[in-house]
Design a protein around this motif. Sequence first.
Motif, short mmCIF file in Angstrom:
data_model
loop_
_atom_site.label_atom_id
_atom_site.label_comp_id
_atom_site.label_asym_id
_atom_site.label_seq_id
_atom_site.Cartn_x
_atom_site.Cartn_y
_atom_site.Cartn_z
N GLU A 232 8.63 -11.93 3.68
CA GLU A 232 8.88 -11.23 4.94
C GLU A 232 9.26 -9.78 4.69
OE1 GLU A 232 8.17 -12.14 8.04
OE2 GLU A 232 7.25 -13.82 6.98
N ARG A 235 6.03 -7.98 4.31
CA ARG A 235 5.45 -7.73 5.63
C ARG A 235 6.12 -6.52 6.29
NH1 ARG A 235 3.26 -11.09 9.87
NH2 ARG A 235 3.91 -13.00 8.82
N VAL A 251 0.15 -6.71 10.97
CA VAL A 251 0.06 -7.41 9.70
C VAL A 251 0.16 -8.91 9.94
CG1 VAL A 251 1.06 -7.72 7.40
CG2 VAL A 251 1.08 -5.45 8.49
N ARG A 253 -0.45 -12.94 7.79
CA ARG A 253 -0.60 -13.57 6.48
C ARG A 253 -2.07 -13.70 6.11
NH1 ARG A 253 3.86 -15.76 4.19
NH2 ARG A 253 5.72 -15.94 5.50
N TRP A 260 -1.88 -10.50 2.33
CA TRP A 260 -1.72 -10.06 3.72
C TRP A 260 -3.05 -9.55 4.25
CZ3 TRP A 260 2.83 -11.46 5.57
CH2 TRP A 260 3.89 -11.60 4.68
#
Length: 335
Positions: A232, A235, A251, A253, A260
């Motif tokens: 995270e 991200r 963004v 997964r 990503w």
Amino acid sequence: DDTIATAELTQLASNFSCEAIVALDGDGEDALEAIVASMKAQALQNWRLSLVDSGNASRAAREYARHLVREDARISYRESGIDGFIDAVNAVISESSADWIALLPSGIILSPHAVSSVARAAAHPETRVIYSDDDRIDPETMQRWNPFFKPDWSPDLLLSMNYLGPLVVFHRQAVVDVGGLRHGVPGAEVYDLALRVTERSDYVHHVPDVLATTIATAPGPGESWHASDWQESERQALEDALVRRKVDGFVERGLHPGTWRVRYALPDPPAVTAVIPTGGKLDMLRPCLADLLERTDYPNLEILLVDNSKGGAVECLVKELSPRFPGLRRLANPL
């Protein structure tokens, strides 16, 4: 020739200086011993090593760090104190006299020619980031696994995964210019730093050699090797990068752990033509068309079938599908 090798090392040492910064975390004595041993085994000895207490180091690890400092003048130890680990690392960077900074995770081993290889890559005056290939080693079996042979610099790949580490070396002034490590992305600080530094310069050098080995137990069958504790944070680093770059997108997964995908907003989607040569084998053509026509929602897509067949099967198929998919066309017997 040993004489030539020695002459080259002398030349490299006169133009290169590097400080490696390693977090002192947990018990960490074995991991710390491994990286220190690999530093002392370097062909090019023009390095310094700063051990920075993450705040979670055990008493034994701290005592071992102090022992290393007493043993080797090139090694220093800094406690985080009330300012915290990130600020302590930034203080080391700002106070360093080295031209290059390596932010290394604990539990890695550098190859004996790692520092000299980085020094060669640093010879270009505009280079700002250097990275290498890497692999892993099982501490129980001592077998190497998961070699990562990387491409040369790819800014798009960096937006898809943190592919540079574990050995990433930054020009120190470039790090200072972007403000050093940043709070708010715990565990992904080096990835975040790489994104920020490469926004200002694309002089990034890849050393195509395994210079770093991570000590990690090989997973069993079906188990994932990717550490996901800080995903995270990755991200967040990517989302912040999009904001800085004024890129309209988000963004999500990727298909595989540790990857990503940046979904870019396309307010005016450009026209795309998919060209499919076909010999009239509908058992192969129909599934291909089904994916493109029914599983893709791109609004400005044209499909051109280059029909090299002698019969009329493809023409009949296009007539069948055209009422529902007007972007489907056929080019008959072009040769």
